[in-house]
Design a protein around this motif. Structure first.
Motif, PDB file in Angstrom:
ATOM      1  N   SER A 314      41.248  57.074  54.393  1.00  0.00           N
ATOM      2  CA  SER A 314      40.821  57.685  53.129  1.00  0.00           C
ATOM      3  C   SER A 314      41.845  57.498  52.013  1.00  0.00           C
ATOM      4  O   SER A 314      41.558  57.776  50.850  1.00  0.00           O
ATOM      5  N   VAL A 315      43.041  57.037  52.359  1.00  0.00           N
ATOM      6  CA  VAL A 315      44.107  56.860  51.365  1.00  0.00           C
ATOM      7  C   VAL A 315      43.959  55.496  50.699  1.00  0.00           C
ATOM      8  O   VAL A 315      43.930  54.466  51.380  1.00  0.00           O
ATOM      9  N   GLN A 316      43.846  55.498  49.380  1.00  0.00           N
ATOM     10  CA  GLN A 316      43.663  54.253  48.633  1.00  0.00           C
ATOM     11  C   GLN A 316      44.945  53.720  48.018  1.00  0.00           C
ATOM     12  O   GLN A 316      44.976  52.593  47.522  1.00  0.00           O
ATOM     13  N   ALA A 317      46.012  54.518  48.028  1.00  0.00           N
ATOM     14  CA  ALA A 317      47.274  54.067  47.438  1.00  0.00           C
ATOM     15  C   ALA A 317      48.425  54.857  48.037  1.00  0.00           C
ATOM     16  O   ALA A 317      48.271  56.035  48.402  1.00  0.00           O
ATOM     17  N   LEU A 318      49.576  54.221  48.142  1.00  0.00           N
ATOM     18  CA  LEU A 318      50.793  54.858  48.632  1.00  0.00           C
ATOM     19  C   LEU A 318      51.882  54.729  47.582  1.00  0.00           C
ATOM     20  O   LEU A 318      52.093  53.647  47.013  1.00  0.00           O
ATOM     21  N   ALA A 319      52.575  55.824  47.338  1.00  0.00           N
ATOM     22  CA  ALA A 319      53.684  55.799  46.390  1.00  0.00           C
ATOM     23  C   ALA A 319      54.930  55.264  47.080  1.00  0.00           C
ATOM     24  O   ALA A 319      55.207  55.591  48.241  1.00  0.00           O
ATOM     25  N   VAL A 320      55.672  54.439  46.364  1.00  0.00           N
ATOM     26  CA  VAL A 320      56.961  53.938  46.846  1.00  0.00           C
ATOM     27  C   VAL A 320      58.034  54.797  46.181  1.00  0.00           C
ATOM     28  O   VAL A 320      58.153  54.835  44.959  1.00  0.00           O
ATOM     29  N   VAL A 321      58.807  55.502  47.015  1.00  0.00           N
ATOM     30  CA  VAL A 321      59.739  56.504  46.498  1.00  0.00           C
ATOM     31  C   VAL A 321      61.159  56.138  46.901  1.00  0.00           C
ATOM     32  O   VAL A 321      61.438  55.848  48.074  1.00  0.00           O
ATOM     33  N   GLY A 322      62.056  56.142  45.914  1.00  0.00           N
ATOM     34  CA  GLY A 322      63.445  55.806  46.164  1.00  0.00           C
ATOM     35  C   GLY A 322      64.323  57.029  46.348  1.00  0.00           C
ATOM     36  O   GLY A 322      63.886  58.044  46.894  1.00  0.00           O
ATOM     37  N   GLU A 323      65.547  56.950  45.865  1.00  0.00           N
ATOM     38  CA  GLU A 323      66.502  58.038  46.034  1.00  0.00           C
ATOM     39  C   GLU A 323      66.071  59.273  45.247  1.00  0.00           C
ATOM     40  O   GLU A 323      65.447  59.163  44.180  1.00  0.00           O
ATOM     41  N   GLU A 324      66.430  60.427  45.806  1.00  0.00           N
ATOM     42  CA  GLU A 324      66.128  61.724  45.195  1.00  0.00           C
ATOM     43  C   GLU A 324      64.639  61.907  44.932  1.00  0.00           C
ATOM     44  O   GLU A 324      64.234  62.584  43.983  1.00  0.00           O
ATOM     45  N   ASP A 325      63.822  61.308  45.784  1.00  0.00           N
ATOM     46  CA  ASP A 325      62.356  61.442  45.698  1.00  0.00           C
ATOM     47  C   ASP A 325      61.796  60.963  44.369  1.00  0.00           C
ATOM     48  O   ASP A 325      60.744  61.436  43.912  1.00  0.00           O
ATOM     49  N   LYS A 326      62.449  59.986  43.731  1.00  0.00           N
ATOM     50  CA  LYS A 326      61.966  59.452  42.465  1.00  0.00           C
ATOM     51  C   LYS A 326      61.015  58.283  42.729  1.00  0.00           C
ATOM     52  O   LYS A 326      61.411  57.281  43.350  1.00  0.00           O
ATOM     53  N   VAL A 331      51.567  51.161  45.822  1.00  0.00           N
ATOM     54  CA  VAL A 331      50.927  50.095  46.590  1.00  0.00           C
ATOM     55  C   VAL A 331      49.446  50.429  46.714  1.00  0.00           C
ATOM     56  O   VAL A 331      49.078  51.472  47.269  1.00  0.00           O
ATOM     57  N   SER A 332      48.591  49.560  46.191  1.00  0.00           N
ATOM     58  CA  SER A 332      47.145  49.756  46.249  1.00  0.00           C
ATOM     59  C   SER A 332      46.584  49.153  47.526  1.00  0.00           C
ATOM     60  O   SER A 332      46.877  48.005  47.867  1.00  0.00           O
ATOM     61  N   ARG A 333      45.798  49.944  48.265  1.00  0.00           N
ATOM     62  CA  ARG A 333      45.189  49.462  49.503  1.00  0.00           C
ATOM     63  C   ARG A 333      44.389  48.189  49.258  1.00  0.00           C
ATOM     64  O   ARG A 333      44.523  47.208  50.001  1.00  0.00           O
ATOM     65  N   HIS A 334      43.558  48.185  48.202  1.00  0.00           N
ATOM     66  CA  HIS A 334      42.668  47.055  47.955  1.00  0.00           C
ATOM     67  C   HIS A 334      43.459  45.759  47.769  1.00  0.00           C
ATOM     68  O   HIS A 334      43.199  44.754  48.451  1.00  0.00           O
TER      69      HIS A 334
END
Length: 638
Positions: A314-326, A331-334
């Protein structure tokens, strides 16, 4: 301005040989020595360029450089239709060459529409050869000669509409029969003549004209375009009147190679200049859209990300998170799975870091931002697509993602709620939304001033002049409140009839109220007949049936301010504000009455709380000045 900009006498020197001018025109047309300038037309809702008007220029070293000169000579030698056709060809070719977005507004004389070569489909052939479709073209009628027979023009317009062209009327208010042309042709766009736009912010009469034309446009289902906007004040004035689009030097000058975006500062002014929350009561923000989706580290391998997408369908996108949760990317699933699913995709890319394939500039928004601002950010972005998600943060740190579908659902719910509870005359929030907004501020312990606004002597005015003019006065109050409040901080509610409630969070709310009173006294006189103005009021029937004289309508405002837990419910606030309004009405003329028994929420108001201010009417310079009157204490012991 337009490519067929003028068909009236030309200011070329009498010494110039007419035959020489005809030869110059022939050279220009034979060698296509024409230049196209394009001026952007801006959508006030998004701040984007929605189209361009094409303007014609001759050679810069020629006495026929100005379009007025060229068209006048062409008209004299019987080549106007031929020149008009050439201009269209050149404009279409240059518009396509510049790769401009939106619609192309092509200026055409109504008489030219009925020429055989126009009706034979020449313009459509040129469009087809250039790769431009008719739905991208607006035929803009420039009416500089009187039209004696409307029926052929109406038939011609119907013919072009059937082919996919849209229609606009240029310079409404400057031609021979603009209103009739509007009525006969029912165009898609109406361009308001620059005469009504210049200095409209300082001229109530022009504002009334534009307001009337906007009301007609709304009834006929066409969009208005304000021409000649040169200042920010003019833009704000026309946008508040409901005008949908505009063009002028404030946005951009005509150019052979125009930009496809407005300058950042201009775009920001347009996007935020007329923004006002539609939620009314409980302000909804981006937090309601948060989906708790896991994030990934920029160094994670591509094949690991693919496994996450497989495990979370059900997830269509994932966030790419660096230091300090920034968050640094998305990344788009499609897109990602298409790349990985290509031949040898997993073998080629599987062990690479996902940071090489992420979208490095995703839309990132704080969770406490209003939904309307997010909606405007998305609709004003040319890069954002219906497949994209966005990242939601709290103080810059990742908390989740949001989807366009979720935003659309919430915005639709807000609009339905607003429409259900809005006042049908002004479309301002009604009682339900007012109470919700007050309760929300109280629950958040946010300081504010509640100002109850009510008209004095309105019933006899309504009885004398009729409900139509009475409604116009009520709309005047609503407009002044909107123009003198901060759309990002203040809230306006229409209780009903001639009663309004303004909930100020602006620190300078008393100054704003004084300006509302001053402007009301200045503008309301336009709704009276001369004889009533001369006698200072009207004779009408009183409530007891007797004949009585009533002064001109005035505006009373009663104000209370919340601080230190002075109020616990919206009902307590409204009761106190009504009492202050009654106190204000005891003073003749437009008046602001402030309850000073509670502490103001801004130190800037401490000096003002000892007196009540109202506009002085005897200032010869016409500048805002004030006279203070003793403060009467209200009855209740709040």
């Amino acid at each position: 301005m337009s490519s067929i900009e003028l068909l009236h006498p030309l200011s070329i020197s009498e010494e110039v040989d007419p035959d020489m001018l005809a030869e110059i025109l022939n050279d220009i047309m034979e060698n296509r020595r024409l230049t196209s300038l394009f001026q952007p037309i801006v959508d006030f809702k998004t701040g984007n360029v929605t189209g361009y008007e094409a303007l014609m220029r001759g050679p810069s070293d020629s006495p026929l450089h100005a379009p007025t000169a060229m068209l006048s000579v062409a008209d004299r030698v019987g080549r106007l239709a031929e020149l008009d056709r050439l201009c269209r060809e050149v404009h279409i070719a240059n518009f396509v060459a510049c790769k401009l977005p939106g619609r192309l507004f092509l200026n055409v004389c109504p008489a030219t529409l009925m020429q055989k070569d126009f009706r034979s489909g020449m313009t459509r052939r040129v469009l087809r050869e250039s790769g431009l479709t008719p739905d991208k073209v607006v035929i803009e009628l420039t009416e500089h000669h009187p039209i004696e027979d409307f029926e052929p023009v109406r038939r011609a317009i119907a013919h072009y509409r059937a082919m996919g062209f849209a229609v606009a009327i240029d310079d409404l208010g400057a031609g021979y029969a603009g209103l009739r042309l509007w009525s006969e042709l029912r165009p898609d766009f109406v361009k308001l003549d620059r005469h009504f736009i210049q200095n409209i912010d300082a001229d109530p009469t022009k504002g009334q004209f534009v307001r009337s034309m906007q009301e007609i446009a709304a009834e006929l289902g066409c969009s208005t375009i304000a021409e000649g906007i040169e200042t920010e004040a003019e833009f704000r004035a026309v946008s508040k009147l409901g005008v949908a689009y505009g063009q002028g030097y404030f946005f951009a000058r005509p150019s052979a190679r125009p930009d496809i975006y407005l300058e950042a500062d201009r775009s920001a002014v347009v996007r935020h200049g007329v923004w006002r929350p539609v939620s009314g009561g409980r302000a909804r923000n981006v937090a309601c859209l948060i989906r708790r989706v896991p994030s990934v580290h920029p160094a994670i391998r591509v094949h690991e990300v693919a496994d996450i997408f497989v495990d979370l369908p059900s997830v269509q996108a994932l966030a790419v998170v660096g230091e300090e949760d920034k968050p640094i990317g998305l990344v788009s699933r499609h897109r990602f799975m298409n790349m990985l699913g290509s031949r040898y995709g997993r073998d080629l890319y599987g062990r690479m870091a996902v940071s090489k394939f992420m979208e490095p500039q995703p839309l990132i928004i704080e969770k406490d931002q209003p939904l309307e601002q997010l909606s405007q950010l998305i609709t004003s972005s040319r890069e954002f697509t219906s497949l994209d998600d966005f990242i939601i943060t709290e103080n810059g740190s990742y908390v989740g993602t949001g989807t366009l579908l979720g935003l659309l659902r919430e915005i639709t719910d807000l609009q339905i709620s607003h429409a259900r509870h809005a006042n049908p005359l002004t479309m301002l929030p009604g009682n339900v939304l007012i109470n919700e907004h007050l309760d929300h501020l109280l629950s958040q312990k946010v300081a504010f001033a509640a100002c109850y606004c009510d008209l004095d002597h309105f019933k006899p005015f309504n009885d004398t002049y009729g409900y139509r003019r009475g409604d116009q006065v009520i709309c005047l109050v609503g407009r002044l409140l909107e123009e003198e409040t901060d759309c990002h901080r203040d809230f306006i509610g229409h209780i009903g009839g001639d009663d309004f409630l303004v909930i100020f969070r602006s620190d300078d709310w008393q100054r704003r109220c004084a300006e509302i009173l001053r402007r009301f006294d200045e503008e309301v006189i336009a709704f009276y007949d001369r004889k009533d103005l001369e006698q200072g009021g009207i004779w009408s029937e009183a409530r007891d049936g007797s004949r009585q004289f009533f002064p001109l309508i005035s505006l009373s405002i009663g104000a209370v301010h919340s601080s230190n837990g002075a109020f616990t419910s919206c009902h307590a606030i409204s009761s106190a504000a009504v009492e202050m309004k009654h106190q204000a009405k005891k003073v003749s003329g437009s008046h602001l009455f402030v309850d000073r028994r509670q502490h103001t929420f801004s130190a800037a108001n401490e000096v003002l709380q000892e007196s009540v201010f109202r506009p002085a009417t005897d200032d010869p310079a016409g500048c805002p000045s004030f006279s203070s009157v003793p403060l009467h204490f209200p009855i209740d012991g709040q």
